[in-house]
Write a protein that holds these residues in place. Structure first.
Motif, PDB file in Angstrom:
ATOM      1  N   PRO A  85       0.832  -1.211   0.000  1.00 35.93           N
ATOM      2  CA  PRO A  85       0.000   0.000   0.000  1.00 35.93           C
ATOM      3  C   PRO A  85       0.865   1.259   0.000  1.00 35.93           C
ATOM      4  O   PRO A  85       2.016   1.242   0.444  1.00 35.93           O
ATOM      5  CB  PRO A  85      -0.794  -0.132   1.301  1.00 35.93           C
ATOM      6  N   ASN A  86       0.337   2.341  -0.506  1.00 40.22           N
ATOM      7  CA  ASN A  86       1.020   3.638  -0.403  1.00 40.22           C
ATOM      8  C   ASN A  86       0.129   4.600   0.365  1.00 40.22           C
ATOM      9  O   ASN A  86      -0.933   4.225   0.866  1.00 40.22           O
ATOM     10  CB  ASN A  86       1.384   4.174  -1.794  1.00 40.22           C
ATOM     11  N   GLU A  87       0.541   5.841   0.442  1.00 43.54           N
ATOM     12  CA  GLU A  87      -0.216   6.797   1.250  1.00 43.54           C
ATOM     13  C   GLU A  87      -1.604   7.081   0.682  1.00 43.54           C
ATOM     14  O   GLU A  87      -2.485   7.581   1.384  1.00 43.54           O
ATOM     15  CB  GLU A  87       0.576   8.105   1.378  1.00 43.54           C
ATOM     16  N   ASN A  88      -1.828   6.752  -0.601  1.00 42.07           N
ATOM     17  CA  ASN A  88      -3.129   7.011  -1.229  1.00 42.07           C
ATOM     18  C   ASN A  88      -4.020   5.766  -1.304  1.00 42.07           C
ATOM     19  O   ASN A  88      -5.111   5.833  -1.868  1.00 42.07           O
ATOM     20  CB  ASN A  88      -2.925   7.563  -2.652  1.00 42.07           C
ATOM     21  N   THR A  89      -3.554   4.621  -0.772  1.00 43.86           N
ATOM     22  CA  THR A  89      -4.379   3.399  -0.797  1.00 43.86           C
ATOM     23  C   THR A  89      -5.647   3.634   0.020  1.00 43.86           C
ATOM     24  O   THR A  89      -5.567   3.992   1.197  1.00 43.86           O
ATOM     25  CB  THR A  89      -3.596   2.209  -0.224  1.00 43.86           C
ATOM     26  N   PRO A  90      -6.828   3.431  -0.590  1.00 39.47           N
ATOM     27  CA  PRO A  90      -8.083   3.807   0.084  1.00 39.47           C
ATOM     28  C   PRO A  90      -8.548   2.825   1.157  1.00 39.47           C
ATOM     29  O   PRO A  90      -9.483   3.117   1.887  1.00 39.47           O
ATOM     30  CB  PRO A  90      -9.091   3.845  -1.072  1.00 39.47           C
ATOM     31  N   TRP A  91      -7.925   1.647   1.237  1.00 36.47           N
ATOM     32  CA  TRP A  91      -8.382   0.627   2.188  1.00 36.47           C
ATOM     33  C   TRP A  91      -7.387   0.458   3.339  1.00 36.47           C
ATOM     34  O   TRP A  91      -6.179   0.652   3.183  1.00 36.47           O
ATOM     35  CB  TRP A  91      -8.521  -0.744   1.513  1.00 36.47           C
ATOM     36  N   SER A  92      -7.921   0.048   4.460  1.00 37.03           N
ATOM     37  CA  SER A  92      -7.052  -0.488   5.515  1.00 37.03           C
ATOM     38  C   SER A  92      -6.894  -1.975   5.242  1.00 37.03           C
ATOM     39  O   SER A  92      -7.652  -2.559   4.454  1.00 37.03           O
ATOM     40  CB  SER A  92      -7.691  -0.277   6.895  1.00 37.03           C
ATOM     41  N   ILE A  93      -5.938  -2.618   5.883  1.00 37.06           N
ATOM     42  CA  ILE A  93      -5.708  -4.048   5.635  1.00 37.06           C
ATOM     43  C   ILE A  93      -6.945  -4.875   5.988  1.00 37.06           C
ATOM     44  O   ILE A  93      -7.246  -5.882   5.335  1.00 37.06           O
ATOM     45  CB  ILE A  93      -4.471  -4.557   6.419  1.00 37.06           C
ATOM     46  N   ALA A  94      -7.711  -4.430   6.995  1.00 34.41           N
ATOM     47  CA  ALA A  94      -8.903  -5.179   7.396  1.00 34.41           C
ATOM     48  C   ALA A  94      -9.971  -5.197   6.306  1.00 34.41           C
ATOM     49  O   ALA A  94     -10.849  -6.069   6.299  1.00 34.41           O
ATOM     50  CB  ALA A  94      -9.483  -4.594   8.679  1.00 34.41           C
TER      51      ALA A  94
END
Length: 719
Positions: A85-94
């Motif tokens: 993920p990067n700083e713009n990834t819209p999801w959390s890992i959950a």
């Protein structure tokens, strides 16, 4: 199957080294072998090609949401994804699994429907792999891959990520998230606390339902050892607030942790020293949440800790994985009988018999019985009567962060143990003689000199750091030296060359009858060898077979003289000793004297044989009613038709009334019942220096004369 194909290793290493975290997703097709059975190998190969194609296509659609996405085909129906993920990834890992997997699964099923009439389901396991200082990339990647695989094969856990985060916080700041409660273990003989079991507690709020859920989760994510280490460390640090001198600390330990090389590094021992404790103050409680895979390896690990001084307890005996094999293989110092055998034991003859069997068994193998999970007064009384050495449970005290005090009901049961001890089998303790100990390096010549200087010593033990290795008997040593060249052959050799390492060992609590049976079961050549007595496997003395035989003879004689041959109840000698014991206790108690009216005339009319049957029936009535009212009551047979009952002060009145009713009911249908009645004389006795068995006898005789004047079923109670 857990492997990293190496295709993306360099790229993954660069990502971790540059500070990126990775989400590792392990996917496989549920029950794909069943699909292969139904559709055949070729059709399944085509299905896997379609699955791989669709996965690549789906990943392409998600590329813009992540810094990097990689697919590693593991072979068969196993697939491995790496998301950076990067700083713009819209999801959390959950949110990755609910957003990614259902869409992928739907697209795959849409494709394969054109090939076969099958619908597949994807199993998933997702973990986060973060850079850690001092940890290699290979270590981090393999750990993440293994954890993802294990999650894939287990049931879905909606709380996985909150649990995972809590474990991380726990390991980083244990003082903030973890505490230790302590539950006392009571010595039923001394009536004092024998030790305390340390029980880890999670401080609220927690995502775990309880501490019992923490350990299986920690094992699933490969963190069992560090979690147990933190719990153990917290327990030891907090124990100084609870323990007093000579009390033991019980620590729960998983079997696989004991065989971990890091555990044996001495960290626990050093921590104990900071609290003024030694290994001999600690009992390692083997908690079998999982089966022991290799007893040989595990037994070697246990010996390592025994030699340091630790004692060993086997937990949950009678439930789960704890088996007779575990007892036989591990030779524990304590057997903790599980709650499943304790619950309702006073009402269940099967549980009663099982517990009694464990008690007898423990005496023979030299360990102690600890009844855990004792929650009621009835359970406590029963396990004490059956021979438990120690008791633990809510009836004693719940786990607490402060040291508890014993309640009055507990104290009363423990005090009553004195009476039970009087009636129970005598142990070998009073037969003990000294057992001198020498080291394995001691020469035969030195042992010979010791025998010559100590004419009454005829047995010497050979021990190393408190552990008995064998024994040397005087006559055996002299026989060896008397052979041709015996002196020149043995004198300067170590004593182990003439040592017998097959000696009989018995625990100091072993009843005389059991010890005698074990001694007589030996081969004829060793029938009269000395017997070594141990206390928790440490030698404390020896006994001669001649002393054992004499004690057995004395015991049988006392039984023959003390019990009534007609009813089997204790006779006058036992009655007098019981009265003395109750007077010395300082507590008020009740006495009931039972006597049949006109029994001589009844005997003359109906015959002695019929009269004896009436006496036996009366004895049975007195026993049954007395033990129902007070399970610690004493019933003795004075002789003829006279009986005496000793009981607690508060049940004396109701007990007398109950006995009269039972007597009327059970004799009403018998021949000659109209010619018999029962006179009961009762006394409430308060402690007084002037009371003796003789003065009490005079006083109860006066009350009996008054009661018999009624010439009917009558109960007279005096104070």
């Amino acid at each position: 199957m857990i492997r990293n194909s190496g295709i993306h290793h360099e790229k993954l290493s660069q990502l971790l080294q540059s500070g990126h975290s990775l989400w590792v997703l392990y996917l496989d097709i549920a029950k794909f072998h069943e699909v292969e059975f139904r559709q055949g190998y070729r059709a399944c190969a085509q299905i896997l090609d379609l699955v791989l194609t669709e996965m690549k296509h789906t990943l392409h659609n998600y590329m813009h949401l992540f810094h990097t996405i990689l697919l590693d085909y593991q072979g068969g129906d196993d697939f491995l994804f790496y998301f950076a993920p990067n700083e713009n990834t819209p999801w959390s890992i959950a949110k990755l699994i609910p957003e990614f997997v259902p869409t992928l699964e739907s697209r795959i099923n849409h494709r394969i429907q054109r090939l076969v009439n099958e619908t597949i389901t994807l199993h998933s396991g997702l973990v986060e792999c973060k850079p850690q200082p001092g940890r290699s990339v290979d270590y981090l990647l393999y750990g993440a891959l293994k954890e993802a695989f294990l999650l894939n094969k287990s049931e879905p856990d909606p709380l996985y990520f909150s649990h995972r985060e809590e474990v991380n916080r726990l390991l980083e700041e244990p003082q903030t998230y973890l505490s230790s409660a302590f539950q006392p273990i009571l010595d039923v003989v001394s009536g004092e606390f024998f030790g305390f079991e340390a029980l880890a507690r999670l401080k609220p709020p927690s995502s775990f339902a309880g501490i019992a859920d923490l350990f299986p989760f920690a094992e699933k994510i490969g963190q069992l050892y560090p979690v147990e280490t933190i719990c153990r460390r917290t327990a030891i640090l907090n124990s100084s607030q609870i323990l007093r001198p000579k009390e033991l600390l019980f620590l729960n330990v998983e079997p696989q942790v004991l065989t971990d090389p890091e555990f044996s590094s001495g960290q626990t021992r050093r921590l104990l020293e900071t609290q003024g404790l030694t290994p001999s103050d600690v009992v390692l409680e083997i908690t079998e949440r999982s089966a022991i895979a290799n007893y040989g390896t595990f037994r070697e690990a246990l010996e390592h800790y025994r030699k340091q001084g630790y004692l060993i307890a086997l937990d949950d005996v009678g439930a789960g994985y704890s088996s007779l094999q575990s007892i036989a293989e591990l030779h524990p110092d304590f057997l903790k009988i599980d709650r499943c055998l304790i619950q309702g034991i006073h009402l269940d003859p099967i549980k009663w018999a099982l517990f009694e069997t464990f008690v007898t068994f423990s005496r023979r193998i030299g360990c102690r019985i600890l009844a855990e999970g004792v929650e009621t007064q009835e359970e406590m009384r029963t396990v004490v009567q059956l021979g438990a050495d120690y008791v633990q449970g809510y009836f004693i005290a719940k786990p607490s962060f402060t040291r508890p005090e014993l309640s009055d009901p507990v104290t009363q049961i423990v005090q009553s143990q004195q009476r039970l001890s009087f009636n129970s089998e005598k142990t070998v303790q009073h037969l003990l003689e000294p057992l001198p100990l020498v080291t394995p390096q001691t020469t035969v010549n030195a042992v010979q000199n010791y025998f010559e200087e100590h004419a009454k010593i005829w047995l010497i033990g050979v021990a190393d750091k408190g552990e008995l290795l064998g024994v040397v008997q005087r006559d055996n040593l002299y026989s060896a030296l008397a052979t041709p060249f015996g002196v020149s052959l043995y004198s300067q050799r170590p004593v182990t060359s003439l040592m017998n390492n097959k000696q009989l060992l018995i625990e100091d609590t072993t009843p005389i009858e059991v010890a005698s049976s074990l001694a007589m079961a030996r081969p004829d050549a060793h029938l009269y060898d000395g017997i070594v007595v141990v206390q928790q496997q440490k030698p404390i003395g020896m006994i001669r077979v001649a002393s054992l035989i004499k004690a057995m003879s004395d015991t049988q004689l006392q039984i023959a003289q003390g019990a009534s041959p007609l009813t089997g109840l204790p006779g006058n000698s036992a009655i007098e000793q019981e009265i003395k014991r109750r007077l010395n206790s300082g507590n008020a108690f009740g006495m009931i004297y039972a006597d049949l009216n006109k029994f001589k005339a009844f005997n003359d009319t109906y015959g002695f044989q019929y009269g004896d049957s009436i006496i036996k029936l009366l004895g049975k009535i007195l026993m049954q009613d007395s033990l129902k009212a007070d399970d610690l009551a004493f019933v003795g047979h004075v002789g003829g038709d006279d009986f005496i009952i000793l009981t607690t002060q508060n049940v004396t009145k109701t007990l007398g009334e109950t006995i009269l009713l039972s007597f009327q009911e059970q004799l009403s249908a018998l021949q000659g019942a109209q010619d018999l009645s029962l006179a009961l004389a009762g006394l409430i006795i308060y402690p007084h220096t002037a009371w003796t068995p003789a003065t009490l006898s005079e006083r109860i005789a006066g009350v009996k004369r008054e009661a018999k004047k009624a010439h009917c079923n009558y109960f007279l109670l005096r104070e």
